[in-house]
Design an enzyme around this catalytic site. Sequence first.
Site, mmCIF file in Angstrom:
data_model
loop_
_atom_site.group_PDB
_atom_site.id
_atom_site.type_symbol
_atom_site.label_atom_id
_atom_site.label_comp_id
_atom_site.label_asym_id
_atom_site.label_seq_id
_atom_site.Cartn_x
_atom_site.Cartn_y
_atom_site.Cartn_z
ATOM 1 N N ILE A 276 14.093 52.963 15.457
ATOM 2 C CA ILE A 276 12.986 52.246 14.828
ATOM 3 C C ILE A 276 12.090 51.614 15.888
ATOM 4 O O ILE A 276 10.856 51.613 15.765
ATOM 5 C CB ILE A 276 13.523 51.175 13.854
ATOM 6 N N GLY A 277 12.706 51.075 16.936
ATOM 7 C CA GLY A 277 11.908 50.514 18.019
ATOM 8 C C GLY A 277 11.028 51.569 18.670
ATOM 9 O O GLY A 277 9.833 51.360 18.865
ATOM 10 N N TRP A 279 10.090 54.308 17.370
ATOM 11 C CA TRP A 279 9.101 54.724 16.364
ATOM 12 C C TRP A 279 7.796 53.947 16.549
ATOM 13 O O TRP A 279 6.708 54.498 16.413
ATOM 14 C CB TRP A 279 9.685 54.495 14.969
ATOM 15 N N HIS A 280 7.908 52.656 16.876
ATOM 16 C CA HIS A 280 6.714 51.815 16.970
ATOM 17 C C HIS A 280 5.921 52.054 18.249
ATOM 18 O O HIS A 280 4.740 51.707 18.303
ATOM 19 C CB HIS A 280 7.105 50.336 16.877
ATOM 20 N N GLY A 281 6.539 52.632 19.262
ATOM 21 C CA GLY A 281 5.780 52.913 20.473
ATOM 22 C C GLY A 281 6.671 53.177 21.671
ATOM 23 O O GLY A 281 7.840 52.774 21.701
#
Length: 438
Positions: A276-277, A279-281
């Site tokens: 998820i981390g 995923w954000h960048g």
Amino acid sequence: MKSGRKNEREARLKARKVAVAFLAIFANFAMLYVLKYWDATARLLDRLLPWASPPVFDLLIPLGVSFYIFQSVGYVVDVYRGKYEPERNVGKFALFVSFFPQIVQGPIGRFDHLARQLTGGRALDYSNIKFGIQLAMWGYFKKLVISGRAGAVVNTVFADSGAYSGSVIAFSVLFYCIQLYCDFSGGIDISRGVAKMFGIEMAENFRRPIFADSLTDFWRRWHISLGAWMRDYLFYPLSLSKPFRRLGKFARAHIGGTVGKILPTSLATFVVYFVIGIWHGANFRYIAFGFWNGAIITSSLLLAGFYAGARRRLGIADASRGLHVFRVLRTAGLVFIGRYITRAPRLKVAVAMLFSTFSHFQIADLFNGTLLTLGLTPSGLATVTIAMLVVLAVEWFQERGGQVRSSLERQNFFVQWLAILVPLFVIVFFGVVNKDYI
């Protein structure tokens, strides 16, 4: 002999299905990696291995690429699992993947929920159009009236955080929380509203996370479709895999206690939040953000018995209203700290800002006029405050079981359209014409 040949054919068919599914998943994630993460990888390798000189392409990233690649991978996995038959019409599949309201902020659609609606035939419906407009107006209100103004403060402070005291930094992070909350939820409202005008019911993607009573509950409410995707296609397959089951047996036998019980699940949780981390960048601060969430959730599992014992000793009932309020405020505080990590330009800056908040908190700066130098006029601050109170009031009504749509449906024609025209006036006046936060 016939039975043997049948088993052989089934084995070959299964092997081909596995190969096709693997290639499709690999191709999707390979495209995502090249588009979003290759340049960051190349720059990192260039620092670590200067002699390698990997190429940097500075590619233009397609709009919403993460959403439709995750949506495509989910479709491939579901078809492989036999959840539904594959779609043989390329045009219909392309429509499912690229349905325009969901491209920017989701939700990540599931084929069995969305595709049938898109291809089943829809007629224009007055009720759908009216409710869609109302929902979209509510989204524009949050994005243009609140999020844009809050962003002015955030941009000012984060551009030179070292010039401000800890109290002003904390104030800007609070406004970042407001900015992000209203921007994301507002965008989802607009997406669902536009889809509703076409008669399409999109999956719920945001459910009042401000009232969450744990970090796990917060992420169940925030970006619901991403959390569900991670659960169904990463967490469960990982935690139920043979290596993790073997790890679980080993941990229970040799470690024992709570740690032995939760070790495989916690490890899978860390993997999920790492993804998820990322995923954000492509930045180390997002990895740290994932680690922060994974560590808090794991520690809450480890300390669950201690907390339960403390409540018994203090005579606090699990259903206590005061305990619930404490849990909500505690969760908000944990989320607040996480926002330092995601908004700061670098992890080092985030740590410095956190240190400043807790070591140089000068409360006088909140009342001596400093806040009026951060990009908002007094009327701008008042607008954000009043508008956010309106959002909180509506969400409190919904959290207590109230239904805004059914409540409006019971009103007369005049009131129903007033629910569109009043937000439209506020959006135009405060969000477009009177941008007093510039």
